[in-house]
Design a protein around this motif. Structure first.
Motif, PDB file in Angstrom:
ATOM      1  N   GLU A  38      51.986  44.339  38.912  1.00 23.63           N
ATOM      2  CA  GLU A  38      51.705  45.314  39.951  1.00 23.63           C
ATOM      3  C   GLU A  38      52.753  46.422  39.886  1.00 23.63           C
ATOM      4  OE1 GLU A  38      51.419  43.397  43.739  1.00 23.63           O
ATOM      5  OE2 GLU A  38      49.333  42.813  43.366  1.00 23.63           O
ATOM      6  N   VAL A  39      52.284  47.658  39.939  1.00 23.72           N
ATOM      7  CA  VAL A  39      53.151  48.821  39.802  1.00 23.72           C
ATOM      8  C   VAL A  39      52.806  49.826  40.895  1.00 23.72           C
ATOM      9  CG1 VAL A  39      53.849  50.712  38.274  1.00 23.72           C
ATOM     10  CG2 VAL A  39      53.282  48.475  37.301  1.00 23.72           C
ATOM     11  N   ALA A  40      53.823  50.452  41.468  1.00 26.46           N
ATOM     12  CA  ALA A  40      53.594  51.490  42.474  1.00 26.46           C
ATOM     13  C   ALA A  40      53.064  52.739  41.791  1.00 26.46           C
ATOM     14  CB  ALA A  40      54.882  51.795  43.224  1.00 26.46           C
ATOM     15  N   GLY A  41      51.924  53.247  42.256  1.00 26.87           N
ATOM     16  CA  GLY A  41      51.318  54.441  41.683  1.00 26.87           C
ATOM     17  C   GLY A  41      51.103  55.511  42.730  1.00 26.87           C
ATOM     18  N   GLU A  42      50.445  56.581  42.343  1.00 26.77           N
ATOM     19  CA  GLU A  42      50.238  57.710  43.247  1.00 26.77           C
ATOM     20  C   GLU A  42      49.358  57.348  44.436  1.00 26.77           C
ATOM     21  OE1 GLU A  42      49.485  61.610  41.554  1.00 26.77           O
ATOM     22  OE2 GLU A  42      49.885  60.793  39.566  1.00 26.77           O
ATOM     23  N   TYR A  43      48.445  56.408  44.249  1.00 30.45           N
ATOM     24  CA  TYR A  43      47.548  55.995  45.328  1.00 30.45           C
ATOM     25  C   TYR A  43      47.976  54.682  45.972  1.00 30.45           C
ATOM     26  CZ  TYR A  43      44.084  59.569  44.200  1.00 30.45           C
ATOM     27  OH  TYR A  43      43.428  60.769  44.007  1.00 30.45           O
ATOM     28  N   GLY A  44      49.138  54.172  45.606  1.00 32.04           N
ATOM     29  CA  GLY A  44      49.573  52.881  46.124  1.00 32.04           C
ATOM     30  C   GLY A  44      49.752  51.906  44.978  1.00 32.04           C
ATOM     31  N   THR A  45      49.587  50.635  45.263  1.00 35.24           N
ATOM     32  CA  THR A  45      49.817  49.610  44.252  1.00 35.24           C
ATOM     33  C   THR A  45      48.689  49.562  43.234  1.00 35.24           C
ATOM     34  OG1 THR A  45      50.994  48.279  45.891  1.00 35.24           O
ATOM     35  CG2 THR A  45      50.320  47.173  43.861  1.00 35.24           C
ATOM     36  N   GLU A  46      49.059  49.636  41.965  1.00 33.19           N
ATOM     37  CA  GLU A  46      48.112  49.554  40.856  1.00 33.19           C
ATOM     38  C   GLU A  46      48.309  48.240  40.112  1.00 33.19           C
ATOM     39  OE1 GLU A  46      48.371  54.347  39.744  1.00 33.19           O
ATOM     40  OE2 GLU A  46      49.023  52.819  38.298  1.00 33.19           O
ATOM     41  N   LEU A  47      47.352  47.908  39.273  1.00 35.70           N
ATOM     42  CA  LEU A  47      47.488  46.792  38.349  1.00 35.70           C
ATOM     43  C   LEU A  47      47.531  47.338  36.930  1.00 35.70           C
ATOM     44  CD1 LEU A  47      45.012  43.979  39.514  1.00 35.70           C
ATOM     45  CD2 LEU A  47      47.498  43.985  39.682  1.00 35.70           C
ATOM     46  N   ASP A  85      45.157  48.021  26.688  1.00 37.31           N
ATOM     47  CA  ASP A  85      45.821  48.260  27.971  1.00 37.31           C
ATOM     48  C   ASP A  85      44.842  48.845  28.978  1.00 37.31           C
ATOM     49  OD1 ASP A  85      48.650  47.547  27.417  1.00 37.31           O
ATOM     50  OD2 ASP A  85      48.454  49.117  25.898  1.00 37.31           O
ATOM     51  N   LEU A  86      44.937  48.357  30.216  1.00 41.75           N
ATOM     52  CA  LEU A  86      44.105  48.831  31.311  1.00 41.75           C
ATOM     53  C   LEU A  86      44.981  49.118  32.524  1.00 41.75           C
ATOM     54  CD1 LEU A  86      41.216  46.175  31.134  1.00 41.75           C
ATOM     55  CD2 LEU A  86      41.201  48.467  30.135  1.00 41.75           C
ATOM     56  N   ARG A  87      44.592  50.128  33.296  1.00 42.51           N
ATOM     57  CA  ARG A  87      45.308  50.443  34.541  1.00 42.51           C
ATOM     58  C   ARG A  87      44.283  50.567  35.665  1.00 42.51           C
ATOM     59  NH1 ARG A  87      47.442  55.463  36.872  1.00 42.51           N
ATOM     60  NH2 ARG A  87      46.874  56.624  34.973  1.00 42.51           N
ATOM     61  N   PHE A  88      44.375  49.662  36.638  1.00 40.33           N
ATOM     62  CA  PHE A  88      43.430  49.602  37.743  1.00 40.33           C
ATOM     63  C   PHE A  88      44.005  50.325  38.959  1.00 40.33           C
ATOM     64  CE2 PHE A  88      42.492  46.035  35.044  1.00 40.33           C
ATOM     65  CZ  PHE A  88      41.122  45.843  35.119  1.00 40.33           C
ATOM     66  N   VAL A  89      43.226  51.277  39.479  1.00 45.93           N
ATOM     67  CA  VAL A  89      43.618  52.039  40.658  1.00 45.93           C
ATOM     68  C   VAL A  89      42.549  51.852  41.724  1.00 45.93           C
ATOM     69  CG1 VAL A  89      44.146  54.333  41.571  1.00 45.93           C
ATOM     70  CG2 VAL A  89      44.797  53.748  39.223  1.00 45.93           C
ATOM     71  N   GLY A  90      42.960  51.597  42.951  1.00 41.98           N
ATOM     72  CA  GLY A  90      42.009  51.443  44.042  1.00 41.98           C
ATOM     73  C   GLY A  90      42.322  52.417  45.164  1.00 41.98           C
ATOM     74  N   ILE A  91      41.276  53.030  45.721  1.00 43.85           N
ATOM     75  CA  ILE A  91      41.458  53.960  46.840  1.00 43.85           C
ATOM     76  C   ILE A  91      40.499  53.572  47.954  1.00 43.85           C
ATOM     77  CG2 ILE A  91      41.423  56.356  47.607  1.00 43.85           C
ATOM     78  CD1 ILE A  91      41.385  55.887  43.931  1.00 43.85           C
ATOM     79  N   ASP A  92      41.048  53.242  49.118  1.00 41.69           N
ATOM     80  CA  ASP A  92      40.239  52.909  50.281  1.00 41.69           C
ATOM     81  C   ASP A  92      39.890  54.163  51.055  1.00 41.69           C
ATOM     82  OD1 ASP A  92      40.068  49.994  50.210  1.00 41.69           O
ATOM     83  OD2 ASP A  92      42.233  49.991  50.586  1.00 41.69           O
TER      84      ASP A  92
END
Length: 218
Positions: A117-126, A138-145
């Motif tokens: 888990e890494v802190a990203g621009e939208y919050g916590t990413e995977l 490599d994959l980077r998962f970003v979620g935005i509620d």
């Protein structure tokens, strides 16, 4: 069926759009993804139903659909990077990315992937490295509620390991518009996507041409 559109650079790139906010009107958020009720005007977008994707120079939009025109996958491509998009129903009271993120993490870990888990621009990413037939990926998962919806974005390629390389793809995510609709939907159900009108018309014309040329059609 796969629909693909690429926007070439031109005078009216999205970052050149400037909108004045009338007095007494709440300004739209400076950054999306936006709910359709608060999206800024004056931006050219590709309408896929629940998702509207801003036209960004040199970004190719690839939409895969079944024979009935139901969209199964939306992927944006720029250079050596790609961004897969999905949008899901969420409850009115709270976001679901934290819960979804943990389930993705556990699933990836069970498959032997390395995940952090890494802190990203939208919050916590995977950030994950998965094993494929072509070797490690490599994959980077970003979620935005958002209000009653959640966008899940998955970066691949260079943008997965170096967020600064996302460039135009990140611009697309920032300018994304979600049209949740008013119907009640189960939490986490994918919101419906459809082919753009021009793609649907082209598919219909192709079907008519195939029917006309089939044996016994005359």
């Amino acid at each position: 069926m796969i629909f693909s559109r690429k926007r070439a650079a031109g005078r009216h790139a999205p970052d050149e759009q400037v909108a004045e906010v009338p007095e007494g009107v709440e300004p739209a958020p400076a950054r999306g993804p936006y709910d359709v009720t608060e999206a800024p005007d004056g931006v050219q977008r590709l309408d896929l139903g629940s998702l509207q994707i801003p036209a960004v120079p040199d970004v190719e939009v690839r939409v895969q659909a079944d024979p009935q025109g139901v969209v199964q996958q939306v992927v944006l491509v720029h250079g050596q990077s790609a961004l897969q998009l999905g949008v899901f129903a969420a409850p009115r009271s709270e976001g679901i990315w934290g819960e979804v993120r943990e389930e993705i993490r556990q699933s990836l870990f069970a498959d032997g992937a390395t995940v952090e888990e890494v802190a990203g621009e939208y919050g916590t990413e995977l950030h994950a490295r998965v094993r494929t037939d072509d070797g490690p990926t490599d994959l980077r998962f970003v979620g935005i509620d958002g209000p009653r919806w959640m966008v899940r974005a998955v970066y691949q390629g260079e943008a997965a390991t170096r967020p600064a390389a996302a460039g135009p793809l990140a611009h697309c995510l920032d300018g994304l518009v979600v049209d949740r609709g008013v119907e009640a939907k189960p939490v986490r159900e994918p919101l419906p996507l459809r082919l753009p009108r021009e793609a649907g018309e082209a598919a219909a014309q192709a079907g008519q041409a195939d029917a006309a040329s089939a044996p016994g059609a005359r």
